[in-house]
Design an enzyme around this catalytic site. Structure first.
Site, mmCIF file in Angstrom:
data_model
loop_
_atom_site.group_PDB
_atom_site.id
_atom_site.type_symbol
_atom_site.label_atom_id
_atom_site.label_comp_id
_atom_site.label_asym_id
_atom_site.label_seq_id
_atom_site.Cartn_x
_atom_site.Cartn_y
_atom_site.Cartn_z
ATOM 1 C CE1 TYR A 143 -3.578 2.761 0.630
ATOM 2 C CE2 TYR A 143 -2.228 3.396 2.466
ATOM 3 C CZ TYR A 143 -3.560 3.575 1.575
ATOM 4 O OH TYR A 143 -4.312 4.521 1.744
ATOM 5 C CG ASP A 238 5.719 3.621 0.959
ATOM 6 O OD1 ASP A 238 6.046 4.232 1.973
ATOM 7 O OD2 ASP A 238 4.598 3.556 0.562
ATOM 8 C CE LYS A 266 1.753 4.876 8.798
ATOM 9 N NZ LYS A 266 0.482 5.424 8.952
#
Length: 425
Positions: A143, A238, A266
């Site tokens: 994702y 990623d 994050k």
């Protein structure tokens, strides 16, 4: 579930599509409504009725120190007193960038943005601008945010074919995204033959952790490095989830494999909205204002996110990573033992996959690709989730999401978990 929670969700559904601002929060498929939380502290989160939960969602990963860590809170208070948005150059992003670049040998320059999705969007545009090519290879089960070209699933034909997995994504966008299964080295070789000199980059979560926790062999990641180099394409890691969580330098540090571009998010903002793109100076200088690849953002390098991130990351020493992994093992061992015995073994089909401070509850070992995931995962997980929720243990409300342990999950919290599970330590 109380009337208060139900009434809040009913009200929310009149104001917000589906009642939530991000789909995973909706408790879809569960026999209860989302919990509305009003405050948090350490390893705990408190709902609007003041019920206390052990939190393993941790804002889906950013809060590696736990909620309201005193040093982070102090830095944010000081930042608020100075001002919380300038829309101009400021020194706080320089302090964070300098700190990061001193510890990330695979990155020479950074640009801060507002989310992991935005970081990926920029990384893809940058890869295309640098190479002059259009096609991107991604993997089924990884994702990369809700960028149009990443909301793609595998097509029904040959390896590499793709189709949109969301309404509103044009066919032409899907056409330039090539989908393969994780571990499919032969398919990758064929893709580079079929699309010779057209592939700008391969993008991968080097630790896929947003569709389950699917740990990849280092050999596969090295293969990606080798095949992109051989074909003059770029390799994008990623590391929005894995960055600063499995090690300070993420999977690039763990594996020793250097990507051309890395996306971060994050933890880098300490719990505030943030993202970043990092690469060599040569690649990064293709970005505006000195290059032809455009990217901008009103709130990019928000001063609060910068000080929140820096104060968080300064706490992450080698000893911190060792400690958090030890606590993760204690907690997952406790959960695994409880699942084997609860209600005559109702949940004994589950295993717990762990990697550093991440864990995933799944009824199978060695899941490395989508095809390995059992079809009944959601049905079984939902029952487990509701039992744990009732006992005040809060997991992400979706079977495919991972759990996150923080440094606040100390031995006192472990003892509390045991008490909530009726286990004697």
């Amino acid at each position: 579930m109380s009337n208060i929670q139900s009434d809040l969700f009913s009200k929310s559904k009149t104001l917000v599509p589906g009642g939530v601002h991000s789909p995973v929060r909706s408790f879809k498929g569960l026999h209860t409504t989302p919990r509305f939380f009003k405050r948090a502290e350490g390893a705990y989160i408190y709902d609007v009725e003041d019920k206390k939960y052990v939190d393993f969602c941790m804002s889906f990963g950013p809060l590696i120190l736990g909620h309201r860590h005193p040093k982070v809170e102090k830095a944010l208070h000081e930042g608020l007193e100075r001002g919380w948005s300038y829309g101009a150059c400021e020194p706080y992003s320089l302090e964070l960038a300098e700190f990061l670049l001193s510890k990330l040998p695979h990155v020479e320059q950074l640009r801060f943005v507002n989310s992991g999705t935005e970081a990926v969007m920029t990384a893809l545009r940058l890869a295309r601008g640098v190479t002059g090519r259009n096609k991107i290879i991604k993997f089924n089960g990884c994702y990369h945010g809700h960028v149009d070209s990443m909301l793609i699933k595998a097509g029904s034909g040959l390896a590499g074919e793709a189709e949109a997995s969301s309404a509103g994504v044009p066919e032409g966008v899907a056409h330039d995204t090539l989908i393969l299964e994780l571990g499919d080295t032969e398919g990758l070789k064929q893709c580079f033959i079929d699309h010779k000199d057209q592939i700008a980059a391969i993008i991968i979560e080097p630790l896929p952790a947003n569709n389950g926790l699917m740990v990849q062999p280092k050999e596969f990641l090295q293969f990606l490095r080798d095949i992109t180099t051989a074909n003059k394409a770029l390799l994008i890691f990623d590391e929005v989830i894995s960055g600063f969580r499995v090690a300070f330098g993420g999977m690039a540090e763990v594996t020793g494999i250097k990507p051309d571009i890395v996306t971060l998010g994050k933890i880098i903002g300490g719990g505030l909205p943030v993202g970043a793109i990092g690469a060599s100076k040569f690649i990064m200088e293709h970005l505006a204002p000195i290059g032809k690849v455009y990217q901008a953002g009103t709130l990019s390098a928000n001063p609060l996110a910068m000080v929140g991130g820096l104060s968080t990351l300064k706490e992450m020493t080698p000893e911190s990573y060792k400690k958090i992994e030890e606590q993760t093992k204690k907690i997952t061992t406790l959960l695994a033992n409880w699942m084997k015995t609860y209600n005559n073994g109702q949940f004994n089909m589950f295993q717990i996959t762990t990697y550093s401070s991440l864990f995933w509850i799944v009824p199978k070992e060695n899941v490395t690709k989508i095809a390995d995931i059992p079809a009944n995962l959601t049905e079984n997980f939902n029952k487990l989730f509701e039992v744990l929720l009732d006992r005040g243990i809060y997991l992400a409300p979706n079977a495919y999401e991972v759990g996150f342990v923080s440094l606040a999950h100390d031995d006192t919290v472990v003892a509390d978990i045991a008490k909530r599970l009726d286990i004697k330590l």
